[in-house]
Write a protein that holds these residues in place. Structure first.
Motif, PDB file in Angstrom:
ATOM      1  N   LYS A 111      -9.321   9.754   9.380  1.00 62.34           N
ATOM      2  CA  LYS A 111      -8.645   8.585   9.983  1.00 62.34           C
ATOM      3  C   LYS A 111      -8.401   7.507   8.929  1.00 62.34           C
ATOM      4  O   LYS A 111      -7.333   6.904   8.866  1.00 62.34           O
ATOM      5  N   TYR A 112      -9.412   7.253   8.092  1.00 59.78           N
ATOM      6  CA  TYR A 112      -9.282   6.240   7.048  1.00 59.78           C
ATOM      7  C   TYR A 112      -8.193   6.640   6.049  1.00 59.78           C
ATOM      8  O   TYR A 112      -7.402   5.808   5.605  1.00 59.78           O
ATOM      9  N   PHE A 113      -8.135   7.908   5.687  1.00 51.87           N
ATOM     10  CA  PHE A 113      -7.100   8.388   4.765  1.00 51.87           C
ATOM     11  C   PHE A 113      -5.714   8.188   5.361  1.00 51.87           C
ATOM     12  O   PHE A 113      -4.788   7.757   4.672  1.00 51.87           O
ATOM     13  N   GLN A 114      -5.548   8.480   6.633  1.00 53.17           N
ATOM     14  CA  GLN A 114      -4.257   8.267   7.293  1.00 53.17           C
ATOM     15  C   GLN A 114      -3.922   6.781   7.353  1.00 53.17           C
ATOM     16  O   GLN A 114      -2.767   6.394   7.167  1.00 53.17           O
ATOM     17  N   TYR A 115      -4.918   5.958   7.591  1.00 57.00           N
ATOM     18  CA  TYR A 115      -4.699   4.505   7.629  1.00 57.00           C
ATOM     19  C   TYR A 115      -4.245   3.998   6.268  1.00 57.00           C
ATOM     20  O   TYR A 115      -3.312   3.217   6.151  1.00 57.00           O
ATOM     21  N   ASN A 119      -0.525   2.432   4.988  1.00 58.04           N
ATOM     22  CA  ASN A 119      -0.460   1.118   4.340  1.00 58.04           C
ATOM     23  C   ASN A 119       0.229   1.183   2.980  1.00 58.04           C
ATOM     24  O   ASN A 119       0.657   0.161   2.464  1.00 58.04           O
ATOM     25  N   ARG A 120       0.355   2.344   2.388  1.00 60.12           N
ATOM     26  CA  ARG A 120       1.002   2.463   1.078  1.00 60.12           C
ATOM     27  C   ARG A 120       2.453   1.996   1.155  1.00 60.12           C
ATOM     28  O   ARG A 120       2.936   1.300   0.266  1.00 60.12           O
ATOM     29  N   GLY A 121       3.098   2.417   2.193  1.00 55.61           N
ATOM     30  CA  GLY A 121       4.503   1.985   2.364  1.00 55.61           C
ATOM     31  C   GLY A 121       4.602   0.479   2.474  1.00 55.61           C
ATOM     32  O   GLY A 121       5.499  -0.157   1.890  1.00 55.61           O
ATOM     33  N   LYS A 125       6.479  -2.082  -0.150  1.00 60.23           N
ATOM     34  CA  LYS A 125       7.483  -3.034   0.323  1.00 60.23           C
ATOM     35  C   LYS A 125       7.147  -4.455  -0.120  1.00 60.23           C
ATOM     36  O   LYS A 125       8.017  -5.208  -0.563  1.00 60.23           O
ATOM     37  N   VAL A 126       5.873  -4.835  -0.010  1.00 61.38           N
ATOM     38  CA  VAL A 126       5.460  -6.179  -0.427  1.00 61.38           C
ATOM     39  C   VAL A 126       5.703  -6.369  -1.916  1.00 61.38           C
ATOM     40  O   VAL A 126       6.214  -7.411  -2.352  1.00 61.38           O
ATOM     41  N   PHE A 127       5.355  -5.372  -2.735  1.00 60.24           N
ATOM     42  CA  PHE A 127       5.574  -5.495  -4.176  1.00 60.24           C
ATOM     43  C   PHE A 127       7.070  -5.542  -4.515  1.00 60.24           C
ATOM     44  O   PHE A 127       7.480  -6.290  -5.412  1.00 60.24           O
TER      45      PHE A 127
END
Length: 142
Positions: A111-115, A119-121, A125-127
């Motif tokens: 679950k943490y890996f999927q989370y 969040n990578r996307g 986007k923020v960067f």
């Protein structure tokens, strides 16, 4: 156990004539006459027979003593096995709970890996927006 005690008392060495059950048997006395088939050797044969019976009685006593010792060892082993059974049951239950906990931990990690993957996307986007603003301020305001 009572039968063993009775047999032990019957065959024990400290009982006098009761120590040898074969000693109680009455043998006919040799006549010692010339007509006797055994001749004068009847007393000697009877003494040899008594010695044989006495040795056999001692062998029976030794076997009974050995069987008694084996029975004690088996009863001690039964106690040890019973004590070990409880320990094995505890180990088995601990192992089951450990397997359950490991499976739950693996599910949480997935679950943490999927989370994190989702969040990578957002982070990219923020960067990209930050880089766009930096480039915009450097090009247009500098």
């Amino acid at each position: 156990m009572e039968q063993q005690d009775k047999r032990r008392q019957l065959y024990s060495a400290g009982q006098g004539s009761g120590a040898n059950p074969f000693a109680n048997k009455q043998r006919p006395a040799p006549s010692g006459s010339a007509d006797d088939l055994e001749g004068g050797g009847g007393v000697q044969a009877m003494a040899q027979e008594r010695g044989y019976h006495h040795s056999r009685a001692e062998a029976v006593q030794n076997v009974q003593k050995t069987i008694g010792e084996l029975a004690q060892m088996f009863s001690k082993m039964a106690v040890l096995v019973t004590a070990q059974e409880e320990m094995i049951q505890r180990i088995d239950s601990d192992l089951d709970s450990t397997i359950t906990n490991v499976d739950e931990g693996q599910q949480h990690l997935l679950k943490y890996f999927q989370y994190i993957s989702s969040n990578r996307g957002l982070i990219i986007k923020v960067f990209l927006i930050l880089i766009f603003f930096v480039v915009f301020f450097v090009v247009f305001l500098a």
